[in-house]
Design a protein around this motif. Structure first.
Motif, PDB file in Angstrom:
ATOM      1  N   LEU A 236       0.549  -1.198   0.042  1.00  0.00           N
ATOM      2  CA  LEU A 236       0.170  -0.127  -0.035  1.00  0.00           C
ATOM      3  C   LEU A 236       0.665   1.376   0.076  1.00  0.00           C
ATOM      4  CD1 LEU A 236      -2.725   1.270   0.025  1.00  0.00           C
ATOM      5  CD2 LEU A 236      -2.874   0.973   2.596  1.00  0.00           C
ATOM      6  N   ASN A 237       1.922   1.068   0.371  1.00  0.00           N
ATOM      7  CA  ASN A 237       2.782   2.370   0.547  1.00  0.00           C
ATOM      8  C   ASN A 237       3.429   2.729  -0.534  1.00  0.00           C
ATOM      9  OD1 ASN A 237       2.375   2.834   3.441  1.00  0.00           O
ATOM     10  ND2 ASN A 237       4.211   1.508   4.139  1.00  0.00           N
TER      11      ASN A 237
ATOM     12  N   LEU B  61       0.832   4.066  -2.608  1.00  0.00           N
ATOM     13  CA  LEU B  61       0.782   5.715  -2.204  1.00  0.00           C
ATOM     14  C   LEU B  61       1.694   6.423  -2.860  1.00  0.00           C
ATOM     15  CD1 LEU B  61      -0.233   5.348   1.828  1.00  0.00           C
ATOM     16  CD2 LEU B  61      -1.933   5.491  -0.189  1.00  0.00           C
TER      17      LEU B  61
ATOM     18  N   ILE C  61       0.552   7.264  -5.943  1.00  0.00           N
ATOM     19  CA  ILE C  61      -0.322   8.400  -6.145  1.00  0.00           C
ATOM     20  C   ILE C  61       0.218   9.775  -6.075  1.00  0.00           C
ATOM     21  CG2 ILE C  61      -2.174   9.282  -4.844  1.00  0.00           C
ATOM     22  CD1 ILE C  61      -3.160   6.447  -4.200  1.00  0.00           C
ATOM     23  N   VAL C  62       1.196   9.832  -5.300  1.00  0.00           N
ATOM     24  CA  VAL C  62       1.887  10.928  -5.188  1.00  0.00           C
ATOM     25  C   VAL C  62       2.681  11.401  -6.285  1.00  0.00           C
ATOM     26  CG1 VAL C  62       3.695  12.242  -3.846  1.00  0.00           C
ATOM     27  CG2 VAL C  62       1.952  10.906  -2.408  1.00  0.00           C
ATOM     28  N   ASP C  63       3.481  10.428  -6.743  1.00  0.00           N
ATOM     29  CA  ASP C  63       4.297  10.546  -8.141  1.00  0.00           C
ATOM     30  C   ASP C  63       4.663   9.269  -8.558  1.00  0.00           C
ATOM     31  OD1 ASP C  63       6.036  11.767  -9.708  1.00  0.00           O
ATOM     32  OD2 ASP C  63       7.904  12.027  -8.431  1.00  0.00           O
TER      33      ASP C  63
ATOM     34  N   ARG D 120      -8.988   3.109  -6.868  1.00  0.00           N
ATOM     35  CA  ARG D 120     -10.199   3.129  -5.599  1.00  0.00           C
ATOM     36  C   ARG D 120      -9.782   4.202  -4.352  1.00  0.00           C
ATOM     37  NH1 ARG D 120     -11.418   1.483  -0.364  1.00  0.00           N
ATOM     38  NH2 ARG D 120      -9.252   0.457  -0.383  1.00  0.00           N
ATOM     39  N   PHE D 121      -8.391   4.397  -4.234  1.00  0.00           N
ATOM     40  CA  PHE D 121      -7.839   5.037  -3.319  1.00  0.00           C
ATOM     41  C   PHE D 121      -8.004   6.516  -3.822  1.00  0.00           C
ATOM     42  CE2 PHE D 121      -4.827   7.096  -0.724  1.00  0.00           C
ATOM     43  CZ  PHE D 121      -4.835   6.537   0.545  1.00  0.00           C
TER      44      PHE D 121
ATOM     45  N   GLY E 120     -11.299   7.811  -3.878  1.00  0.00           N
ATOM     46  CA  GLY E 120     -11.764   8.386  -2.298  1.00  0.00           C
ATOM     47  C   GLY E 120     -11.288   9.953  -2.110  1.00  0.00           C
TER      48      GLY E 120
ATOM     49  N   TYR F 262       2.861  12.654   1.081  1.00  0.00           N
ATOM     50  CA  TYR F 262       2.901  10.964   1.050  1.00  0.00           C
ATOM     51  C   TYR F 262       2.732  10.487   2.634  1.00  0.00           C
ATOM     52  CZ  TYR F 262       5.249   6.382   1.874  1.00  0.00           C
ATOM     53  OH  TYR F 262       5.406   5.168   1.946  1.00  0.00           O
TER      54      TYR F 262
ATOM     55  N   PHE G  61     -11.953   8.299   6.130  1.00  0.00           N
ATOM     56  CA  PHE G  61     -11.723   8.237   4.663  1.00  0.00           C
ATOM     57  C   PHE G  61     -12.264   6.753   4.053  1.00  0.00           C
ATOM     58  CE2 PHE G  61      -8.663   6.772   1.519  1.00  0.00           C
ATOM     59  CZ  PHE G  61      -8.712   7.746   0.470  1.00  0.00           C
TER      60      PHE G  61
ATOM     61  N   CYS H 184     -14.522   6.512   0.893  1.00  0.00           N
ATOM     62  CA  CYS H 184     -14.028   5.734  -0.115  1.00  0.00           C
ATOM     63  C   CYS H 184     -15.040   4.805  -0.577  1.00  0.00           C
ATOM     64  CB  CYS H 184     -12.462   4.819   0.099  1.00  0.00           C
ATOM     65  SG  CYS H 184     -11.362   5.782  -0.210  1.00  0.00           S
TER      66      CYS H 184
END
Lengths: 183, 159
Positions: free
Chosen positions: A11-12, A15, A18-20, A44-45, A48, B140, B152, B156
């Protein structure tokens, strides 16, 4: 060496994607493109997060107040003042300013000097100076007064020449000095 | 944008007015006109921060104790939504406040600018006067805190 295709990013890493997404390793990027479950998880993330933005925009109360810029102040603004207002202001300034100016001037102008008082003050100063000089002389002891007076009255000139020889004096006379001074 | 941070319509209008007045006064100082949006947003962020600081200070000394969410519910009925929407709206802002309340100051600011104000990383960096990598780090960290938050997760699910 490439990562195995079945290794899903955690998941990290998602993430981070998602950021970059460009910050992810090439293998992880390729995996995200090809793996439908990981892509779905990431989407999905993101959905949200987008939903938060949508709801926030939708639930912001509409403003009641409209913001209008202040009237532009320029040099023409000064001339847009009615003439009668400018004239009235000028007249008031003159009315207030003239007495003020005269009052200040009358206060500043010096009075004619009083000659008698001035002469009296000068004579007092002179007397005061005389007192100071006489006081200084009387305070000094007599011996000091003798020393500070003319040396000729107490010591002979030959003695003084012996004590303080004049340079070049013997050359002029053509005689050698016998004494040679105190030392 | 201001309302996202203040949660008070009246305060948001005050700050918005102040932002535009300040922008109008300092417009001559803007050297690069194509950076107008970033420049205006920077003024907004600074004004909002100053306002929050003042409010906190006044609240601390006991002069003003009004919390942002203490606005009466009737104020939300200005534009005629039904009761359910009023409740949903109120609930959303409370949830959002709780969600971003767990973040640090910079994480919260970056999160709000990115996902509520829809700004790209580069613009956020320009507004907050920080590097892109710093912004990404804050974002992040914010996402790692948000990811398991029940608020959250419920959003979602509704998305």
């Amino acid at each position: 060496m490439t990562e195995p295709r079945d290794k899903h990013p955690d998941l990290n890493e998602l993430l981070m994607g998602i950021v970059d997404e460009g910050a992810l390793p090439l293998a992880a990027r390729r995996h995200l493109r090809e793996c439908s479950s990981c892509r779905a998880e990431k989407e999905r993330f993101e959905a949200g997060l987008a939903q938060i933005g949508r709801l926030a925009s939708a639930y912001v109360p509409k403003p009641d107040r409209t913001v209008s810029p202040p009237a532009k102040q320029s040099i023409t603004h000064f001339f847009s003042v009615p003439l009668w207002k400018m004239a009235l202001t000028g007249a008031l300034l003159v009315l207030l300013g003239v007495p003020l100016f005269l009052g200040l001037n009358s206060r500043k102008s010096p009075s004619p000097p009083n000659l008698t008082a001035l002469l009296r003050e000068m004579s007092e100063d002179e007397r005061f100076r005389g007192e100071i000089v006489s006081l200084g002389q009387s305070v000094l002891p007599g011996l000091f007064l003798d020393l500070t007076e003319e040396p000729d009255s107490t010591f002979e000139e030959g003695f003084m020449e012996y004590v303080v020889p004049i340079p070049g004096a013997e050359d002029v006379s053509g005689e050698g000095r016998k004494g040679g001074g105190v030392c | 944008m201001v309302y996202f941070r203040l949660h008070s319509k009246m305060d948001a209008e005050d700050v918005t007015q102040e932002v535009f007045l300040q922008a109008f006064r300092k417009l001559a100082q803007l050297r690069e006109p194509h950076h107008f949006r970033t420049w205006l947003l920077r003024i907004t962020v600074n004004q909002t921060r100053d306002f929050l600081r003042k409010r906190r200070l006044l609240s601390w000394v006991g002069i003003g104790s009004r919390e942002p969410n203490e606005e009466p519910l009737e104020q939300h009925q200005d534009h005629g939504p039904d009761g359910m929407e009023v409740l949903l709206r109120k609930e959303f802002w409370e949830l959002l406040k709780r969600l971003v309340g767990a973040l640090s100051r910079w994480e919260r600011e970056v999160f709000l600018l990115r996902y509520l104000d829809h700004m790209p990383i580069k613009d956020i960096a320009a507004v907050l006067n920080k590097s892109d990598s710093t912004i990404k780090t804050h974002l992040y960290r914010a996402l790692t805190k948000v990811k398991n938050d029940p608020v959250f997760l419920s959003i979602c699910e509704g998305a």
